[in-house]
Structure formats: structure tokens, C-alpha cells
Design a protein around this motif. Structure first.
Motif: not given
Length: 370
Positions: A236-237, A240, A243, A245, A269, A273, A353
Motif C-alpha cells: 500500500d505504501l 501511494r 501516485a 503529484r 487505492l 490515486l 512514502v
């Protein structure tokens, strides 16, 4: 000679990644000319089956033992035994007890024909061997979740010291793991041996292999992670960290090879994202090698769980490095030790992250997050 191999996990088929390092060790023993008897947990089939096969190099038997109660899920399936036991359910504890009792009985039944025995995971495997076959030469390998279990259960220190007193040759997959066991045992003991990587499947290769990448259905800068989809892996990290920006930032393709209960959560997730995530699922060992050769970078962002459990030193990370991939890893467990062994490793703080995302982008040759 005939060697007993006592373990919890052992691959149930070509697409099962559980215990592949035990299978690698068995293959080595067979190649050395030994006969091997494996005792391991059963799958979703009959509660206990005995399977005899004859691979090249020697006679090989597998005896699988019940690891569930009634119609409940197999203790060692999906998330795995550590996660199931941490959930604290009565069914999981009863399944663990049933498996341990059956394992001890089977060790006693077969030990008379063994010249020596090897066990994987100190609890329950090494403890069972120490009690049921105390006179056999014994090599016991700790992988991480077993040491964490001894740290938490009542009498864990006593069990650790009993293993030392048994005379077993203790082997740890990382120095961090050996240090943790030393606290339990009252002193440093055993040796550190990294898990061996099969040369044929994970040989160095020019990268990325664009034709292979196209056949796998991915394009552009690609990060690969391999492992069970469970919280300790930190995938999950990783989602993220991949993703974007802002709109002008180059997109990172992320492929996760493995299966587990976090699959749907990771999918949602990534969707939220805007991450291009490919959930590969279980694949055969050669397909794992194919994904590594198709990747630009490997990531293993394993985390420290709230109860203090960490990973030992994931075999998948060693396999990625063997192919020549740059690896970005967290400083959790034995992963931090890789920085001293390879220039192709970048270590970031566990759970960070932003640091993970920046390391991924630098490794891919992309501009870091602004």
C-alpha cells in the motif's frame, strides 16, 4: 543418506510461492544424492495425504498434514499463519495446535529412517524436531515470523533457550534476526546464511526486455514488487509512492506479483490515486523471473508491524538483485543489510512514502516529486 525436512510451508504447485526457498533447499539435497522426506502442511484437499514422487537425483516423499479445523480456511493459505494467529481467533489457534501435534507424531514415525533433519521456522518446526527427534543432527532455519512469535508468546524465552540447549545448528536469514533471537536466548548463537537464489531462473539480463514487457501487457517505466499481498509487505505504501503529484509528472507503472487478502484494497487505492497498477496474481517461478527481466526497478517497502514483527530477508529481493535490477527497499528487518552487499540497493526509511517515491523516481531516471 536420507534427510528429513520439516516445514510449515511447501509449494503445493507451480503457481504457489509459499515456501519456494524450502523447495530450493530440497532440490539441492537431491542434487547432492540424498533421499528426502518432506513433512509440510496440507492444502485445501484431504486433511492429510502422502504423496510420493521420484524427481531426478533421488527418491522424494511429501507428507502433508492437516492445518485447519472443520471447514475453516487452511491456516497457511491466503494471508499466512502469522497473520491468522495475530488475528487471535480460536479457530486459528486450534488449527495451529492440531498441525503441531500431527507434525510431532509424524516426525516420531519417520525419524527412525533419517540420518539427519532440517527444519524451517523455529516455531513450530524446529521445536517439534527438538522434542520428537532429539538424537538426530538438526539444522534449523529461522525466517522471521517464527522469531517474532517467540517474542510474543508465553515462555518464548524458555523455548528459545531450549532450542539452543538441544544442540541444533541454528541458521538465520539475516543478522537482524539473529540479534533478536539472541535477546530471547540470552546470548548470540547460530550463523547467518542468505537464502540461495537459483541461477538459471534469475540470471543477470539486459533490461528492460521490451519484447517481454510487451508480451506481459505493460509499457513505460515499470516498477515490480513480488510477494504475498499482506500488510507487512508494505505494498500500500508502494502504491501511494507511485501516485503522480501533478498532471505533468511521468506515470509509473506498478506490477505486483503475488496474491493475498489485500488485493481488493490495493486495487481500490490505486484507482483512487490514479496509479497504473497491474495485479498479476500467483504465477510460476519462471514467470516471476520474466517480470523481473521486464522491469526497470524492483521495490520491497516492507514495514514494521505494530507488534514489532518484520521480515527476515525476502527471497524475492535477492532474486531481483540476481537479475541485475536496482532495488529500492525499506530499512525494515534484514533488508537494510543489503546496502552493504550490493551497490544496486537503495534503502529508505520504513513507512516513509515521500522518501520511497523520490527513490523510485531517481532509480527510474525521472524527475523527483516537486
Amino acid at each position: 543418506m536420507r534427510v528429513g525436512v520439516v516445514t510449515t510451508s511447501y509449494p503445493r504447485g507451480p503457481d504457489d510461492g509459499a515456501g519456494t526457498f524450502v523447495a530450493d533447499r530440497v532440490a539441492t539435497l537431491l542434487a547432492e544424492g540424498h533421499d528426502v522426506d518432506v513433512l509440510a502442511a496440507a492444502g485445501a484437499g484431504a486433511p492429510g495425504v502422502s504423496e510420493v514422487v521420484t524427481p531426478t537425483g533421488g527418491r522424494f516423499t511429501i507428507t502433508r498434514l492437516a492445518a485447519r479445523v472443520g471447514t475453516a480456511a487452511d491456516l497457511f493459505a491466503r494471508a499466512g499463519a502469522p497473520e491468522a494467529l495475530e488475528a487471535g481467533t480460536t479457530v486459528a489457534r486450534l488449527a495451529a495446535l492440531r498441525f503441531t501435534v500431527a507434525l510431532a507424531a509424524e516426525v516420531r514415525a519417520q525419524a527412525g529412517r533419517w540420518s539427519r533433519v532440517e527444519s524451517h521456522w523455529l516455531a513450530p518446526s524446529a521445536l517439534v524436531v527438538a522434542g520428537a527427534a532429539p538424537n538426530l543432527p538438526h539444522r534449523a532455519t529461522a525466517h522471521s515470523g517464527d522469531v517474532a512469535l517467540l517474542e510474543r508468546v508465553p515462555f518464548g524465552r524458555s523455548m528459545a533457550r531450549a532450542l539452543v540447549a538441544s544442540g541444533a545448528r541454528l541458521v538465520f536469514v539475516s543478522e537482524a534476526l539473529r540479534r533478536r533471537f539472541a535477546v530471547l536466548a540470552g546470548g548470540t548463537t547460530g550463523s547467518v546464511e542468505a537464502l540461495p537464489v537459483p541461477c538459471g531462473l534469475f540470471a543477470p539480463a539486459a533490461r528492460p526486455d521490451l519484447s517481454l514487457r510487451a508480451s506481459l501487457g505493460v509499457a513505460g517505466p515499470t516498477v515490480v514488487g513480488v510477494g504475498r499481498l499482506v500488510p507487512i509487505k508494505g505494498f500500500d505504501l508502494l502504491v501511494r509512492a507511485c501516485a503522480p503529484r501533478h498532471d505533468r509528472e511521468a506515470r509509473i507503472r506498478l506490477a505486483l506479483v503475488g496474491e493475498g487478502p489485500e488485493r481488493e484494497r490495493l486495487r481500490r487505492l490505486a484507482e483512487g490515486l490514479g496509479v497504473d497498477l497491474h495485479l498479476v496474481g500467483h504465477v510460476s517461478r519462471d514467470k516471476v523471473g520474466a517480470w523481473l527481466r521486464a522491469a526497470d526497478l524492483y521495490a520491497q517497502p516492507s514495514r514494521v508491524l505494530p507488534n514489532g514483527r518484520t521480515e527476515g530477508l525476502p527471497l524475492a529481493t535477492l532474486e531481483a538483485l540476481a537479475t541485475g535490477l536496482l532495488a529500492v527497499v525499506s530499512d525494515s528487518g534484514g533488508l537494510a543489510e543489503l546496502a552493504d552487499r550490493s551497490s544496486e540497493v537503495r534503502v529508505v526509511p520504513s513507512g516513509d512514502v515521500l522518501a520511497l517515491g523520490s527513490a523510485l523516481r531517481r532509480g527510474l531516471g525521472l524527475a523527483p516529486h516537486l
